[in-house]
Write an enzyme that holds these catalytic residues in place. Structure first.
Site, mmCIF file in Angstrom:
data_model
loop_
_atom_site.group_PDB
_atom_site.id
_atom_site.type_symbol
_atom_site.label_atom_id
_atom_site.label_comp_id
_atom_site.label_asym_id
_atom_site.label_seq_id
_atom_site.Cartn_x
_atom_site.Cartn_y
_atom_site.Cartn_z
ATOM 1 C CE LYS A 84 -94.798 -27.625 -48.509
ATOM 2 N NZ LYS A 84 -93.488 -28.245 -48.416
ATOM 3 C CD GLU A 115 -91.809 -26.229 -41.564
ATOM 4 O OE1 GLU A 115 -93.034 -26.309 -41.732
ATOM 5 O OE2 GLU A 115 -90.978 -26.660 -42.396
#
Length: 466
Positions: free
Chosen positions: A288, A272
């Site tokens: 997410k 990420e």
């Protein structure tokens, strides 16, 4: 002929030179990691995100914030703070980069989650699970930058710790000896498995109860979403450098790295990106939503589609996108903040992730310090609203997060930066490994699923530790 640039910067002459014959940065790091404070930002998953790998060598200035203590090269500072000094140094040492490479001068390091928690003025009643400084930034004289797409290596020397010409020549000679196998690195491959012992700081039912309590806060309207983490302490005899090389091979990532600070080592395989900025163009890419990879192509496709079509995961990501947009709007030009991707599925060795992409343009007169102050820690690992989510996190979790869910990366003297979110990461200290695993909680969260998701996220690291 090798490409070469030279630039006069004050009293120093920088040289940037392309290595005649390509060698992967991961192979070069096997040798250079022996040097004090040498670090590696590793894009082992080569995609549109993971283009460059960077080795930092020859440190000349190391900033450490450890509690109330701020040191520069080990000397305590009484007249200034970490933040004041960093802002002043960046403002007074602007150094244009016209090479097209991501970094030619600047610092590599990390900011822990607890550094961000303190900056957000959220107090903590929890104890450290592992104690390391809240923030470390080391400015380097020399960098090796790999363009992983073009398969090119560039050697950079700024002439601060020694003559740039001498440093480039020395580095070239070492690279040639590595190519000719006259310098032995770590031998690849460890067929034998290590026994490990795993000690979570939650029992399963305790974790599920904490998730239930978090859901209750959501129902009561305190928050919309929050990230819930458990942390694992692992006993393993495996050396951290071996863990790193095995992890990057089994679980390639665009934002990995290995940072050795003597008393502790950081092994990272993060998928990420938190923040990237170049020429005042800002980008953040929150994750997410997670599903494990399937055992067969059919099961794999089923899990991908399940994540792609999950209303719960889309809702979760959308709330974080709104939070990140609000954070960026605090320091970006009005109207410049835009969502360029909303629900994209990315695949990794053990999991699928649902991601979004948000861009903006930093306001004139602002720099990386303002950007970090407005956005750190990343919303994808706190929740929304951020301040209240962080209060609830501290109430329900069983220890300080420290580095976990902070950021590792670089900032440059020409005003650029690229930082990850510290997930899929282990800290090694005093013979033990420490890692966190968590996930976003919403009103729709299933307690059993959320617990199992943390185990799935820890899977690649636990396997590398064996």
């Amino acid at each position: 002929m090798a490409e070469e640039w030279q630039k006069q910067t004050g009293s120093t002459k920088r040289i940037v030179k392309k290595l005649e014959e390509y060698l992967p940065a991961s192979e070069l790091f096997r040798y250079f990691q022996k040097e004090a404070d040498c670090v590696f930002l590793d894009s082992s998953l080569v995609n549109q995100l993971g283009r460059y790998s960077i080795i930092g060598r020859k440190p000349y200035q190391k900033l450490i914030r450890d509690g109330e203590r701020f040191t520069i090269n080990g000397v305590p500072q009484k007249e200034t703070t970490f933040e004041e000094y960093l802002r002043s140094y960046l403002n007074s040492h602007v150094d244009k980069n016209d090479t097209g490479l991501p970094v030619v001068s600047g610092a590599i390091g990390y900011f822990s989650y607890d550094y961000g928690r303190e900056r957000q003025q959220v107090t903590s009643a929890n104890q450290d699970i592992v104690s390391i400084p809240e923030a470390v930034l080391t400015f380097y004289d020399s960098f090796l930058v790999e363009d992983c797409q073009k398969k090119e290596i560039y050697l950079i020397a700024n002439g601060i710790t020694e003559s740039a010409e001498k440093l480039i020549k020395e580095t070239e000679e070492i690279c040639n000896r590595i190519r000719n196998k006259k310098i032995a690195g770590r031998e690849a491959g460890h067929p034998e498995k290590n026994e490990i012992a795993v000690f979570p700081n939650f029992e399963k039912e305790e974790y599920k109860q904490a998730v239930a309590d978090m859901i209750e806060y959501i129902i009561e309207g305190d928050i919309y979403i929050a990230n819930m983490t458990q942390q694992l302490t692992i006993e393993s005899q495996k050396a951290p450098l071996d863990v790193f090389y095995d992890l990057r091979e089994a679980n390639p990532s665009p934002f990995g790295g290995y940072l050795d600070y003597g008393e502790y080592q950081i092994v990272c395989a993060s998928p990420e990106r938190f923040l990237k900025m170049k020429d005042h163009k800002v980008n953040t890419r929150p994750i997410k939503g997670t599903r494990k990879r399937g055992e067969t192509p059919e099961e794999d496709q089923k899990m991908r589609e399940e994540l792609q079509n999950s209303g719960k995961d889309q809702s979760e990501l959308l709330m974080i996108v709104d939070l990140e947009r609000n954070d960026l709007n605090r320091v970006c030009k009005p109207g410049s903040v835009k969502v360029t991707e909303l629900f994209t599925v990315e695949e990794y060795a053990t999991v699928f992730h649902l991601v979004s992409d948000i861009e903006g343009e930093l306001q004139d007169g602002k720099n990386v310090c303002d950007l970090l102050e407005a956005t750190f820690p990343g919303g994808s690992i706190t929740g929304a609203p951020k301040y209240r989510a962080m209060e609830i996190i501290d109430e329900l979790e069983h220890g300080k997060r420290n580095l976990y869910t902070g950021s590792i990366g670089y900032l440059t003297l020409d005003g650029a930066c690229d930082f990850n979110i510290v997930i899929r990461t282990a800290v090694h200290k005093d013979g033990k490994y420490y890692l966190g695993a968590g996930g976003g909680i919403t009103a729709e969260s299933d307690l059993e699923f959320e617990y199992e998701e943390t185990l799935q996220k820890a899977k690649a690291l636990l396997e590398a530790l064996r």
